[in-house]
Design an enzyme around this catalytic site. Structure first.
Site, PDB file in Angstrom:
ATOM      1  N   ASP A  48       0.841  -1.205   0.000  1.00 56.07           N
ATOM      2  CA  ASP A  48       0.000   0.000   0.000  1.00 56.07           C
ATOM      3  C   ASP A  48       0.878   1.257   0.000  1.00 56.07           C
ATOM      4  OD1 ASP A  48       0.841  -0.146   2.606  1.00 56.07           O
ATOM      5  OD2 ASP A  48      -1.156  -0.064   3.509  1.00 56.07           O
ATOM      6  N   SER A  49       2.199   1.066  -0.030  1.00 55.20           N
ATOM      7  CA  SER A  49       3.104   2.194  -0.292  1.00 55.20           C
ATOM      8  C   SER A  49       2.763   2.822  -1.643  1.00 55.20           C
ATOM      9  CB  SER A  49       4.570   1.723  -0.271  1.00 55.20           C
ATOM     10  OG  SER A  49       4.762   0.609  -1.112  1.00 55.20           O
ATOM     11  N   ASP A  87      -1.073  -6.121   0.068  1.00 59.66           N
ATOM     12  CA  ASP A  87      -1.396  -5.482   1.348  1.00 59.66           C
ATOM     13  C   ASP A  87      -2.897  -5.341   1.537  1.00 59.66           C
ATOM     14  OD1 ASP A  87       0.634  -4.778   3.133  1.00 59.66           O
ATOM     15  OD2 ASP A  87       1.303  -3.116   1.875  1.00 59.66           O
ATOM     16  N   LYS A 116      -1.128  -9.348   3.370  1.00 63.65           N
ATOM     17  CA  LYS A 116      -0.331  -8.828   4.487  1.00 63.65           C
ATOM     18  C   LYS A 116      -1.171  -7.862   5.292  1.00 63.65           C
ATOM     19  CE  LYS A 116       3.282  -5.817   3.826  1.00 63.65           C
ATOM     20  NZ  LYS A 116       2.937  -4.600   4.578  1.00 63.65           N
ATOM     21  N   GLU A 118      -1.054  -5.346   9.013  1.00 65.49           N
ATOM     22  CA  GLU A 118      -0.134  -4.722   9.962  1.00 65.49           C
ATOM     23  C   GLU A 118      -0.601  -4.868  11.401  1.00 65.49           C
ATOM     24  OE1 GLU A 118       0.541  -0.620   8.872  1.00 65.49           O
ATOM     25  OE2 GLU A 118       1.237  -1.145   6.860  1.00 65.49           O
ATOM     26  N   GLU A 185       9.814  -3.928  10.237  1.00 68.68           N
ATOM     27  CA  GLU A 185      10.220  -2.632   9.683  1.00 68.68           C
ATOM     28  C   GLU A 185      10.768  -1.727  10.781  1.00 68.68           C
ATOM     29  OE1 GLU A 185       7.294  -0.904   7.097  1.00 68.68           O
ATOM     30  OE2 GLU A 185       8.426   0.965   6.852  1.00 68.68           O
TER      31      GLU A 185
HETATM   32  O1  KIV Z   1       3.573  -1.094   1.527  1.00 69.23           O
HETATM   33  C1  KIV Z   1       4.756  -1.403   1.528  1.00 69.23           C
HETATM   34  O2  KIV Z   1       5.515  -1.109   0.592  1.00 69.23           O
HETATM   35  C2  KIV Z   1       5.272  -2.132   2.678  1.00 69.23           C
HETATM   36  C3  KIV Z   1       6.749  -2.236   2.803  1.00 69.23           C
HETATM   37  C4  KIV Z   1       7.273  -0.990   3.368  1.00 69.23           C
HETATM   38  C5  KIV Z   1       7.166  -3.416   3.596  1.00 69.23           C
HETATM   39  O3  KIV Z   1       4.535  -2.562   3.502  1.00 69.23           O
END
Ligand code: KIV
Length: 268
Positions: A48-49, A87, A116, A118, A185
């Site tokens: 989600d970056s 994500d 994924k 968090e 992280e």
């Molecule tokens: O969203 C993302 O790119 C991430 C990485 C920073 C691990 O979760």
């Protein structure tokens, strides 16, 4: 590399157990999925970056399920060999188990092999539920970008004995609940090393030192595309590389050989 078989969870676990380092990069589209796989990247993270990198937002908080489904499809359409993680965006799993299952299923239908999410503590029962329903889960501890405001900004996590103890406990709970991978992280290198040694699942670090089972970076950071000041754990792999493909190959080579990250230069 393009002719190797699709990476499986079983193989990733073997790699972690054997100390064979895992190379992961974020990926948001079909063109880069091909470039990254040809260069030997093991895992593509549809992170989600993308909210910051692709959409220009100040954080990952504005990313929607529709965004994640779109980019997961773009990556999975072109991918042939990598393991694909997508994500769960902010707000897609916090409300209820039913909401989380529904949204995780949509990401799997879009082509993800694993989702994924968090955080630790409250997420462990959720991880168990998803895994029981056939959805592989990667956990994410340490600095968790969706909690950037709650954490008071981009700060190193797990510092001090109590915070380290909490991370150890949460990581153990997540692995026990069935998480098959963990991203760590922004945590001190020594803590990440001991956490990795204590778990039977692969631990992938970002700003977590050299003692993890593998490394992940945001693609645009390591290709020197991101503007502004970058955290010290990022290395510009375009330096000395003749092409994007070459830079990604260097990343894979240096992760696999343990040259990257260098704790003195990139660690905390
Ligand atoms: O969203 C993302 O790119 C991430 C990485 C920073 C691990 O979760």
């Amino acid at each position: 590399m393009a002719d190797r078989p699709r990476l499986t969870l079983h193989r990733l676990r073997q790699m972690g157990a054997a100390g064979e380092k895992i190379a992961m990069l974020t990926c948001y589209d079909a063109a880069f999925a091909q470039v990254l796989e040809e260069a030997g990247v093991d895992v593509l993270l549809v992170g989600d970056s993308l909210g910051m990198v692709i959409q220009g937002n100040p954080s990952t908080l504005g990313v929607s399920m529709a965004d994640m489904i779109y980019h997961t499809k773009c990556v999975s359409n072109a991918s042939r060999t990598a393991w694909i993680i997508a994500d769960m965006p902010f707000g897609s799993y916090q409300e209820s188990p039913e909401q989380a299952i529904r949204h995780a299923a949509l990401l799997m239908q879009a082509g993800a092999h694993m989702v994924k999410l968090e955080g630790g503590g409250w997420t462990a029962p959720l991880v168990r539920l998803l895994v029981e329903r056939g959805i592989p889960v990667c956990a994410h501890l340490g600095f968790t970008p969706q909690s950037v405001h709650a954490l008071g900004g981009y700060r190193i996590q797990g510092q001090g004995p109590q915070a380290a103890e909490t991370l150890h406990r949460q990581a153990g709970e997540l692995a026990e609940a069935g998480a098959q991978m963990l991203i760590l992280e922004l945590v001190p290198a020594a803590l990440a090393r001991s956490l990795t040694a204590s778990l039977a699942i692969p631990v992938i670090g970002i700003g977590a030192g050299s003692g993890c089972s593998g490394q992940v970076l945001v693609l645009h950071d390591m290709l020197d595309v991101t503007r502004g000041k970058l955290p010290r754990f990022v290395r510009n792999f375009m330096t000395g590389s003749g092409s994007v493909q070459d830079a990604v190959r260097s990343f894979v080579r240096d992760v696999k050989s343990g040259v990257f990250p260098d704790d003195a230069q990139h660690g905390y």
